[in-house]
Scaffold this active site. Structure first.
Site, PDB file in Angstrom:
ATOM      1  N   GLU A  82      29.509  19.574  71.990  1.00 58.37           N
ATOM      2  CA  GLU A  82      28.711  20.282  72.992  1.00 58.37           C
ATOM      3  C   GLU A  82      28.690  19.580  74.347  1.00 58.37           C
ATOM      4  O   GLU A  82      28.945  20.207  75.371  1.00 58.37           O
ATOM      5  CB  GLU A  82      27.267  20.464  72.488  1.00 58.37           C
ATOM      6  CG  GLU A  82      26.414  21.170  73.523  1.00 58.37           C
ATOM      7  CD  GLU A  82      25.025  21.545  73.023  1.00 58.37           C
ATOM      8  OE1 GLU A  82      24.527  20.920  72.084  1.00 58.37           O
ATOM      9  OE2 GLU A  82      24.457  22.473  73.612  1.00 58.37           O
ATOM     10  N   ASP A 102      27.657  19.380  67.200  1.00 60.77           N
ATOM     11  CA  ASP A 102      26.477  19.547  68.056  1.00 60.77           C
ATOM     12  C   ASP A 102      25.571  18.342  67.786  1.00 60.77           C
ATOM     13  O   ASP A 102      24.981  18.222  66.704  1.00 60.77           O
ATOM     14  CB  ASP A 102      25.742  20.850  67.718  1.00 60.77           C
ATOM     15  CG  ASP A 102      24.669  21.155  68.753  1.00 60.77           C
ATOM     16  OD1 ASP A 102      24.267  20.226  69.483  1.00 60.77           O
ATOM     17  OD2 ASP A 102      24.224  22.314  68.820  1.00 60.77           O
ATOM     18  N   ASP A 105      21.012  19.935  67.858  1.00 59.14           N
ATOM     19  CA  ASP A 105      20.802  21.379  67.980  1.00 59.14           C
ATOM     20  C   ASP A 105      19.294  21.617  67.964  1.00 59.14           C
ATOM     21  O   ASP A 105      18.600  21.189  67.038  1.00 59.14           O
ATOM     22  CB  ASP A 105      21.485  22.151  66.852  1.00 59.14           C
ATOM     23  CG  ASP A 105      21.288  23.638  67.089  1.00 59.14           C
ATOM     24  OD1 ASP A 105      21.650  24.108  68.176  1.00 59.14           O
ATOM     25  OD2 ASP A 105      20.698  24.296  66.226  1.00 59.14           O
ATOM     26  N   THR A 107      17.766  21.272  71.292  1.00 59.45           N
ATOM     27  CA  THR A 107      17.402  20.278  72.315  1.00 59.45           C
ATOM     28  C   THR A 107      16.083  20.638  72.993  1.00 59.45           C
ATOM     29  O   THR A 107      15.274  19.759  73.287  1.00 59.45           O
ATOM     30  CB  THR A 107      18.535  20.139  73.356  1.00 59.45           C
ATOM     31  OG1 THR A 107      19.717  19.736  72.669  1.00 59.45           O
ATOM     32  CG2 THR A 107      18.207  19.092  74.407  1.00 59.45           C
ATOM     33  N   ASP A 232      27.425  25.411  67.338  1.00 59.52           N
ATOM     34  CA  ASP A 232      26.214  25.883  66.650  1.00 59.52           C
ATOM     35  C   ASP A 232      26.574  26.551  65.322  1.00 59.52           C
ATOM     36  O   ASP A 232      25.718  26.710  64.452  1.00 59.52           O
ATOM     37  CB  ASP A 232      25.476  26.934  67.497  1.00 59.52           C
ATOM     38  CG  ASP A 232      24.966  26.382  68.812  1.00 59.52           C
ATOM     39  OD1 ASP A 232      24.365  25.298  68.794  1.00 59.52           O
ATOM     40  OD2 ASP A 232      25.150  27.040  69.849  1.00 59.52           O
TER      41      ASP A 232
HETATM   42  C1  IPD Z   1      20.966  25.934  71.250  1.00 56.91           C
HETATM   43  C2  IPD Z   1      19.890  26.235  70.214  1.00 56.91           C
HETATM   44  C3  IPD Z   1      19.150  27.477  70.622  1.00 56.91           C
HETATM   45  C4  IPD Z   1      20.085  28.675  70.801  1.00 56.91           C
HETATM   46  C5  IPD Z   1      21.232  28.322  71.754  1.00 56.91           C
HETATM   47  C6  IPD Z   1      21.940  27.075  71.255  1.00 56.91           C
HETATM   48  P1  IPD Z   1      21.309  23.339  71.694  1.00 56.91           P
HETATM   49  O1  IPD Z   1      21.637  24.756  70.947  1.00 56.91           O
HETATM   50  O2  IPD Z   1      20.432  26.381  68.948  1.00 56.91           O
HETATM   51  O3  IPD Z   1      18.203  27.803  69.664  1.00 56.91           O
HETATM   52  O4  IPD Z   1      19.377  29.741  71.362  1.00 56.91           O
HETATM   53  O5  IPD Z   1      22.124  29.402  71.811  1.00 56.91           O
HETATM   54  O6  IPD Z   1      23.040  26.785  72.095  1.00 56.91           O
HETATM   55  O7  IPD Z   1      21.571  23.548  73.149  1.00 56.91           O
HETATM   56  O8  IPD Z   1      19.879  23.031  71.419  1.00 56.91           O
HETATM   57  O9  IPD Z   1      22.279  22.410  71.047  1.00 56.91           O
END
Ligand code: IPD
Length: 289
Positions: A82, A102, A105, A107, A232
């Site tokens: 990521e 990731d 996940d 964040t 994800d």
């Molecule tokens: C995100 C989380 C979030 C989802 C986003 C993801 P991240 O990942 O899973 O719930 O809505 O689409 O990208 O940025 O926390 O690694």
């Protein structure tokens, strides 16, 4: 993406990626310790594609740790991760063994000390997913799936729901990073459609990987999202499939890991019903950014 072979076939053939799987488990647990400690500490928070797309120094620290350890052990392997992607690295899935990572996940949850955060490590060879490891850092739950060998949480076998009736379903989704009025309208209207179809509930927990793990565990019947990324989805896809669930494109066609959209469910019937109810929200593709 290939369907996973039956358990016995794979077990009998042995698993050439066992060493990689074990390395992923050890690194997810180590990363989890770092994230657990950092959860309650002060954080330096920056934004990426939108004001709701957050990153902290811990995301970078954990990603660097995982990649440097894996690169030392498996120097010919490739990486999609990521924060590297956010810094401009291309997300291209080749035939080479590729780790899809990731580091944190959820964040936004992490920033707010909301204790639903995970490390996600997927692994693909010849563009096919071989295994996934997801560690729920605060609840210390380790979810794993190895192609043909089943899916487990802390050693307990996972089984996805057998529900086929949308009016009896608990559905999970995530908001995604875009917050412009047109995107929000589509997001809310998709949720409204499922509630009109009398789904028991629609939940947003702030971590797509953990929502997908709940689906694999049979604690929800379906999941859909526009705006999630290959990091994800990669590990969770193996875990859901190995738990007997379905992961597909929102069009109803086969999953495309790079398409930033997904429907997953315990049954094919449920996945199709969800896919039919949705309007598309365009997030582009991971491999075209
Ligand atoms: C995100 C989380 C979030 C989802 C986003 C993801 P991240 O990942 O899973 O719930 O809505 O689409 O990208 O940025 O926390 O690694």
């Amino acid at each position: 993406m290939k369907p996973c072979p039956e358990d016995e076939t794979a077990a009998a053939a042995g698993n050439p990626w066992e060493e990689c799987f074990e390395a992923a488990v050890q690194l997810a647990l180590r990363a989890g310790q770092i994230i657990r400690k950092a959860l309650t500490e002060e954080k330096r928070v920056s934004t990426k594609t939108s004001a709701a797309d957050l990153v902290t120094e811990t995301d970078h620290l954990v990603e660097d740790l995982i990649i440097s350890e894996l690169r030392t052990r498996f120097p010919s392997h490739r990486f999609i991760a990521e924060e590297s992607a956010a810094s401009g690295a291309k997300c291209v899935l080749t035939t080479s063994p590729t780790w899809i990572i990731d580091p944190i996940d959820g964040t936004c949850n992490f920033v707010h000390r909301f204790p639903t955060v995970a490390v996600s490590i997927g692994f693909a060879v010849n563009r096919e997913l071989e295994f996934g490891v997801i560690y729920h850092c605060t609840e210390e739950r380790l979810y794993t799936g190895q192609c043909g060998r089943g899916a487990f949480c802390n050693g307990q076998r996972l089984r996805a729901s057998k529900e086929t009736d949308l009016s009896k379903a608990l559905v999970l989704t995530e908001i995604g990073p875009k917050r412009d009025p047109a995107t929000l309208k589509l997001f809310l209207s998709n949720m409204e459609r499922l509630l009109h179809a009398k789904a028991h509930g629609v939940r947003v927990i702030g971590s797509s990987t953990l929502a997908l793990c709940h689906l694999a565990a049979g604690a929800a019947d379906a999941y859909y999202q526009f705006g999630l990324h290959c990091w994800d989805l990669a590990a969770a896809t193996v875990i859901i499939r190995e738990a007997g669930g379905i992961v597909m494109d929102t069009s109803g066609g086969p999953l495309d890991l790079m398409s930033c959209r997904v429907v997953a469910a315990g049954t094919q019937e449920m996945a199709v019903l969800i896919a039919q109810a949705l309007q598309t929200i365009n997030y582009g593709r991971d491999d075209e950014k």
